[in-house]
Design a protein around this motif. Structure first.
Motif, short mmCIF file in Angstrom:
data_model
loop_
_atom_site.label_atom_id
_atom_site.label_comp_id
_atom_site.label_asym_id
_atom_site.label_seq_id
_atom_site.Cartn_x
_atom_site.Cartn_y
_atom_site.Cartn_z
N HIS A 215 43.61 34.76 37.23
CA HIS A 215 45.01 34.68 37.11
C HIS A 215 45.88 35.76 37.15
CE1 HIS A 215 47.96 31.60 36.29
NE2 HIS A 215 48.08 31.81 34.91
N PHE A 216 45.67 36.23 35.78
CA PHE A 216 46.56 37.40 35.56
C PHE A 216 47.14 38.59 36.07
CE2 PHE A 216 46.05 35.19 31.56
CZ PHE A 216 47.40 34.51 31.25
N ARG A 217 45.86 39.22 37.19
CA ARG A 217 45.99 39.91 37.84
C ARG A 217 46.62 40.09 39.57
NH1 ARG A 217 40.51 43.77 39.42
NH2 ARG A 217 41.63 45.49 40.44
N LYS A 258 61.91 40.70 31.40
CA LYS A 258 62.13 42.49 31.03
C LYS A 258 60.85 43.14 31.49
CE LYS A 258 59.63 41.83 27.14
NZ LYS A 258 59.28 40.75 25.98
N VAL A 259 60.55 44.46 31.33
CA VAL A 259 59.45 45.43 31.97
C VAL A 259 58.26 44.59 30.85
CG1 VAL A 259 59.11 47.54 32.43
CG2 VAL A 259 61.27 47.16 33.07
N GLN A 260 57.23 44.28 31.73
CA GLN A 260 56.38 44.65 31.14
C GLN A 260 55.39 45.36 31.56
OE1 GLN A 260 55.06 40.89 32.58
NE2 GLN A 260 56.59 39.58 31.64
N THR A 261 54.32 45.59 30.74
CA THR A 261 52.97 46.92 31.04
C THR A 261 51.10 45.62 31.31
OG1 THR A 261 53.66 48.32 30.73
CG2 THR A 261 51.64 48.83 30.62
N GLN A 262 50.86 46.07 31.83
CA GLN A 262 49.52 44.98 32.34
C GLN A 262 48.70 46.11 33.27
OE1 GLN A 262 49.91 41.42 33.84
NE2 GLN A 262 52.21 40.45 33.87
N LEU A 263 47.60 45.90 32.58
CA LEU A 263 45.97 46.65 32.85
C LEU A 263 45.86 45.96 34.52
CD1 LEU A 263 44.15 48.08 32.13
CD2 LEU A 263 42.35 46.56 31.85
N LEU A 264 45.52 46.80 35.51
CA LEU A 264 44.84 46.45 36.55
C LEU A 264 43.63 46.79 37.12
CD1 LEU A 264 45.92 45.79 39.53
CD2 LEU A 264 46.29 48.11 40.52
N ASP A 265 43.06 47.81 36.25
CA ASP A 265 41.63 47.81 36.24
C ASP A 265 41.40 48.89 35.53
OD1 ASP A 265 39.03 49.46 37.81
OD2 ASP A 265 39.00 46.93 38.13
N ALA A 703 48.77 41.46 29.51
CA ALA A 703 49.51 39.82 29.77
C ALA A 703 50.03 38.72 29.20
CB ALA A 703 48.63 39.40 31.20
N MET A 704 49.39 38.27 28.48
CA MET A 704 49.89 37.62 27.10
C MET A 704 51.24 38.00 26.30
SD MET A 704 47.02 35.67 25.71
CE MET A 704 46.88 34.82 24.32
#
Length: 738
Positions: A215-217, A258-265, A703-704
């Motif tokens: 879902h988040f990805r 806002k700018v967000q940083t998330q993990l892709l893999d 993501a949270m």
């Protein structure tokens, strides 16, 4: 001669077929293979002369049976074909049969069919059969009856998903779910949701891996396809076969503002060459159908495998998209600058602060007896006992903290080692260091000088976008270093790279060097009471000059103080919008650099963009709520401003600003990922798969972090609940076929 059978040797005679001796028979009459019964009367042989060879008695002579050359197993070698899960892509109505790998279940016909003969051809043959065709036609003609959904089911699923999110957010073990599931039924016996709640560790893991992570990805991938994004990666220091190279993505979330940083893999790899690392990144993007066209920046540490000009990740990225901004992490550079400066101080004075701190920590680390002895000396000196801190050479901020703690405990430590009778090499080294009064002077100097490095490093580690202020802060950092050992006139109105810092005429005298008030007072005290000699003082000042000179030289060489991207990004800083160096040419720089993402090169768009820029410069601080807040939040408000006709007031300029805000300013986000790994993969949870559950945990946590709502109020879309319901079924299905 008498009428009797004469035995004859027929071994050399030609065998005569039966059709030549016996009379012809009808075609429908079968010739028996067996001979006549011995009880039947033998045929009479006519008398023969002596010269005549007696004819054979074919009817009475037994024909020798033919030799059976057949093999034990008839036909060619037979192999059975097992069911393959890949068949379900072409035939989604078939399923594997438990405990029978050579058959498949047709859910349409509700029957089990063997596939051991020809494999997929058996499936195709069954689909072409009359039974299957009739059943399909009958199902098509029947109306679809949807079962009525229990209203409690969605509420139960929502509770299970929220509990899984809570466990992930607080780094809790999934084994807690085994206790939570029966516990809620006991605590809330009157609740229908609690009665139906059943989510132990297996189901929780399935929801996290098969529902929450996708879902988040998927939301992240959709933003990467429609807008600009930046990448960042770094290698872990794992000692296993595979190493983790987490690939994080930096995007501007227009919904959150806002700018967000998330993990892709997690990008697990068994090698550390540029080819392998880039291939992992490229394959990850290709698997998500994301191209390099929208990539505007990538952040890496400063190793040659990442930043080399010929064979590196940078060279391969620029070969695909030359407009990508490559950011060598300035946090690493500032840390290395302080380390190089400390080494130069050691080369001149002989005082190695890192060796001293390492010896000091490990002398007390594992010994309660030694700690108790130090505590006694602390009481004698009327000081509070404090734990000796560990310095790690690869940690950015540990040196200053360790030096400060050593100074806080300096008097008890000096008394402790002066009275120590042990002859261990480490104890002898420490006793010798504490005997020298210059040790305290060096520690006070380092405490004063390292503040500049630490404050700048802490600034670079902020999560908010700093790309618009990075150029000014780098310039300020270099000037602060220069002013500590160079005359102000040598640096005034001159760019840092034009300063003649190596000229002795431009450097301060020993008395004018910035060493801190505490250091200067202590040095003067020891010089007056004769504890130190003038030669030691001269050596100290020579070491101070070597310290600042090396820091200036290395920082000037490695820091991007003249980068055009950083210079032109300053216009989005609302405070600098009316400065003389803030011009429309800065906006045009990014429009020309990214024509695909900013298609404003035609005259109409250019004129409209220019008008918006001038109107932006005329904005008052009262027009923007919280103008001192983060830049991404500020531009979120600017983008929402409307004109008199109702349209967006800064429609084009806000797109340029969002692209710039996406650019990375450091690689600190990768270090935060490794911190999350250490918090979750503990000695109590050592078997978390980095590519599965551990990767899912980090994906969800990052993501949270960008969401402003707590878990209890987070919105859960219907598709997420549907995926959560299927999660356990998918898990059981995938594991039952193994």
């Amino acid at each position: 001669m008498t009428n009797q059978k004469v035995p004859q040797d027929t071994s050399h005679e030609k065998k005569v077929p039966l059709t030549e001796v016996n009379p012809p028979m009808a075609s429908n009459v079968k010739v028996p293979r067996k001979e006549a019964s011995p009880a039947s009367s033998p045929s009479k042989v006519p008398p023969m002369s002596a010269s005549t060879t007696p004819p054979q008695d074919i009817s009475s002579q037994k024909a020798s049976p033919k030799k059976d050359h057949r093999r034990k197993y008839h036909g060619s070698m037979k192999y059975k074909t097992k069911f393959s899960s890949s068949w379900t892509q072409a035939y989604p109505f078939i399923q594997p049969v438990r405990n029978d790998p050579y058959s498949f279940l047709c859910t349409v016909c509700n029957c089990t069919v063997s596939c051991s003969h020809q494999g997929e051809r058996d499936v195709q043959r069954h689909c072409e059969s009359t039974k299957h065709t009739k059943t399909c036609n009958a199902l098509k003609s029947q109306p679809t009856v949807r079962p009525q959904q229990d209203p409690i089911t969605d509420k139960v699923t929502t509770a299970e998903v929220r509990m899984a999110l809570a466990l992930v957010k607080h780094n809790a073990s999934f084994a807690m779910a085994d206790t939570i599931s029966p516990l809620v039924k006991t605590i809330f016996p009157d609740s229908n949701i609690a009665k139906s709640y059943a989510c132990a560790r297996t189901k929780t893991t399935s929801i996290i891996n098969l529902a929450l992570k996708p879902h988040f990805r998927s939301a992240l991938v959709e933003q990467m396809k429609t807008g600009p994004y930046s990448l960042a990666t770094d290698g872990s220091n794992d000692e296993g076969i595979s190493k983790m190279n987490p690939l994080t993505v930096r995007v501007y979330d227009v919904n959150e503002g806002k700018v967000q940083t998330q993990l892709l893999d997690t990008c697990m790899s068994t090698g550390a060459t540029a080819e392998i690392l880039f291939e992992n990144i490229n394959n990850t993007l290709s698997a998500s159908d994301v191209t390099w066209d929208n990539c505007v920046g990538i952040s890496l540490d400063n190793a040659s495998v990442n930043m080399g000009k010929r064979n590196s990740i940078t060279s391969r990225v620029l070969n695909i998209n030359p407009s990508v901004y490559v950011n060598g992490c300035p946090c690493h550079i500032v840390h290395n600058t302080a380390k190089k400066a400390a080494n130069s101080l050691c080369a001149v004075t002989g005082f190695d602060v890192e060796d001293f701190l390492v010896d000091l920590y490990f002398w007390f680390d594992k010994s309660s007896k030694r700690k108790a002895g130090l505590e006694d000396f602390c009481k004698f000196c009327k000081q509070e006992y404090r734990k000796i801190l560990k310095h790690v050479s690869t940690r950015w901020l540990s040196l200053l903290d360790a030096v400060t703690r050593a100074l806080q405990q300096y008097a008890p430590l000096k008394s402790y080692f002066s009275s120590l009778s042990e002859k261990a090499p480490r104890a002898l080294r420490l006793a010798k260091v504490f005997e020298d009064p210059m040790t305290e002077v060096y520690l006070y100097f380092l405490q004063c000088s390292l503040q500049t490095f630490v404050s700048f490093n802490l600034y670079l580690q902020r999560e908010e976008p700093l790309i618009s202020t990075l150029h000014d802060r780098i310039q300020s950092f270099l000037r602060q270093l220069g002013c500590k050992f160079m005359k102000v006139n040598a640096m005034a109105d001159v760019e840092p790279h034009d300063v003649d810092w190596d000229n002795a005429d431009n450097q301060k005298s020993d008395i004018q060097l910035e060493i801190g008030l505490a250091t200067k007072g202590l040095l003067l005290k020891y010089l007056n009471d004769g504890s130190v000699s003038p030669d030691q003082v001269d050596t100290f000042y020579s070491g101070v000059k070597a310290f600042y000179s090396r820091a200036w030289e290395y920082g000037l060489e490695k820091l991007p103080h003249s980068d055009p991207v950083l210079q032109n990004a300053s216009f989005i800083n609302f405070v600098n919008r009316r400065n003389d160096d803030c011009s429309f040419s800065q906006v045009e720089f990014f429009v020309q650099r990214h024509p695909n993402l900013l298609p404003f090169a035609d005259p109409a768009h250019r004129n409209a963009l220019c008008d918006e820029f001038h109107e932006y410069q005329l904005l008052r601080a009262e027009d923007i709520p919280d103008c001192d807040s983060r830049l991404d939040a500020l531009w979120f408000h600017i983008g929402k401003l409307t004109c008199g006709a109702g349209g967006q007031r800064f429609k084009l300029l806000s797109q340029v600003a969002r692209l710039i805000l996406t650019l990375p300013h450091s690689n600190a986000e990768e270090e935060r990922v490794f911190s999350l790994v250490r918090k979750n993969k503990t000695c109590f949870r050592p078997n978390l798969d980095p590519d599965e559950t551990l990767g899912s945990i980090i994906t969800i946590k990052l993501a949270m972090a960008g969401k402003q709502q707590p878990v209890a109020k987070m919105e859960l879309p219907p598709k997420l609940l549907k995926d959560a319901k299927r999660a356990t079924w998918e898990y059981n299905k995938s594991h039952s076929s193994k």
